[in-house]
Write a protein that holds these residues in place. Sequence first.
Motif, short mmCIF file in Angstrom:
data_model
loop_
_atom_site.label_atom_id
_atom_site.label_comp_id
_atom_site.label_asym_id
_atom_site.label_seq_id
_atom_site.Cartn_x
_atom_site.Cartn_y
_atom_site.Cartn_z
N LYS A 15 0.80 -1.22 0.00
CA LYS A 15 0.00 0.00 0.00
C LYS A 15 0.83 1.28 0.00
O LYS A 15 0.28 2.36 -0.17
CB LYS A 15 -0.94 0.01 1.21
CG LYS A 15 -2.07 -1.01 1.11
CD LYS A 15 -3.04 -0.86 2.26
CE LYS A 15 -4.21 -1.82 2.13
NZ LYS A 15 -5.18 -1.67 3.23
N GLN A 53 1.15 7.09 -4.15
CA GLN A 53 0.52 7.39 -2.87
C GLN A 53 1.00 6.39 -1.81
O GLN A 53 1.03 5.19 -2.07
CB GLN A 53 -1.00 7.30 -2.97
CG GLN A 53 -1.63 8.25 -3.94
CD GLN A 53 -3.13 8.10 -3.97
OE1 GLN A 53 -3.77 7.89 -2.94
NE2 GLN A 53 -3.72 8.22 -5.16
N CYS A 75 -0.28 4.82 1.22
CA CYS A 75 -1.55 4.62 1.93
C CYS A 75 -1.41 3.55 3.01
O CYS A 75 -2.40 2.92 3.39
CB CYS A 75 -2.64 4.22 0.95
SG CYS A 75 -2.97 5.43 -0.34
N TYR A 103 -5.40 6.50 3.97
CA TYR A 103 -5.48 6.84 2.55
C TYR A 103 -4.96 8.25 2.30
O TYR A 103 -5.34 9.20 2.99
CB TYR A 103 -6.92 6.74 2.07
CG TYR A 103 -7.16 7.35 0.71
CD1 TYR A 103 -6.60 6.78 -0.43
CD2 TYR A 103 -7.91 8.51 0.57
CE1 TYR A 103 -6.79 7.35 -1.68
CE2 TYR A 103 -8.12 9.08 -0.68
CZ TYR A 103 -7.56 8.50 -1.79
OH TYR A 103 -7.75 9.06 -3.02
N HIS A 125 -1.81 13.63 -1.49
CA HIS A 125 -1.75 12.38 -2.26
C HIS A 125 -1.59 12.58 -3.77
O HIS A 125 -1.86 11.67 -4.55
CB HIS A 125 -2.95 11.50 -1.94
CG HIS A 125 -4.24 11.83 -2.63
ND1 HIS A 125 -4.53 13.04 -3.21
CD2 HIS A 125 -5.35 11.05 -2.83
CE1 HIS A 125 -5.74 13.00 -3.72
NE2 HIS A 125 -6.26 11.82 -3.51
#
Length: 343
Positions: A229, A250, A252, A256, A297
């Motif tokens: 992630k 990103q 995450c 998020y 992000h």
Amino acid sequence: MYKNYQTNSRLQALDKFSRVNDRYLTGIKNIAKTFVTRRSDWSIGIYTGESLFDFACPEKISNPVLTAKDITDVPANFVADPFMVCEDGIWYMFFEVLNSFQNKGVIGLATSNDAYKWNYQQIVLDEPFHLSYPYVFKFQNEYYMIPETSEADSIRLYKASNFPKKWTFIKTLLDKNDFVDPSIFQYNNLWWLLTATSEDRNILRLYYSQDLTGGWIEHPKSPVIEGNKNNTRPAGRVVVLDDKIIRYTQDCERIYGNKVRAFEITELTTTSYQEKAVKGNPVIKASGMGWNQIGMHHIDPHKIGTNKWIACVDGKRDRLVIKQNSILAILQKRINARFKVNN
């Protein structure tokens, strides 16, 4: 004995007060939950830096430069995912606008003479499905856009029929998957496209083609990343500079859209793929306060001089808002309507 009695009485009184106070606070919290909810608001800022991995807010800018309040033609909850291009000295920024009435994303446009101060123009692309991540690029003197259309289970190509305000759908490049944040670039006379898939957005797929509009093939090493992630989901424009390929992703892992990391693709052919993290990660991250309090992000960097870069970015903060169907919301709407009539 009398002193002990006094002490016990005081302790009992304090205990009773504490229980009453706890019930009171619990009641207040329950009432608040009925009328108020916590919402994450994205907005757009401008950063500058001396390299592709060194960005910060310049002194001359008061970020954010665009918020939901700047949107005048649709009700908006937030703005995010900005991409920009410069044409004849004018900067054009395309970005997601979350239409709060329809609860779906549409694509907005803002312009600037210096890339620091921005003026919102209008919504330029609206579809029956959610749109975001409007990846705008120029090819053979024409402007194209590949927005995220995962809700339509496809990657769709649009072309500016009247730049920058009118866009026409050209062709579906890939379908039958929930492709998110599709990021396209050219390298060694081929088109390449990175996109995340899966419900958790933790699979990164790679495609290539000789032709922009068709013949897309999934790379034999694809998916090139699975189950990670913090380096899977694309986070902005892929930059090809001096034969180096830099992609942003990103992170995450914790939450998020917490921060953006950069990776250099060190080997890219139709049969091989290798990448490595660059020094200085993360490139941008949450500041802990203000407009980008809890997350960043997205980044779209552009070179404007020797060791000079400018980038549009986005940031997220949490705030309390009145629930739409609560009594307070209804009263607020009536007061606003009355105020407009009286003025």
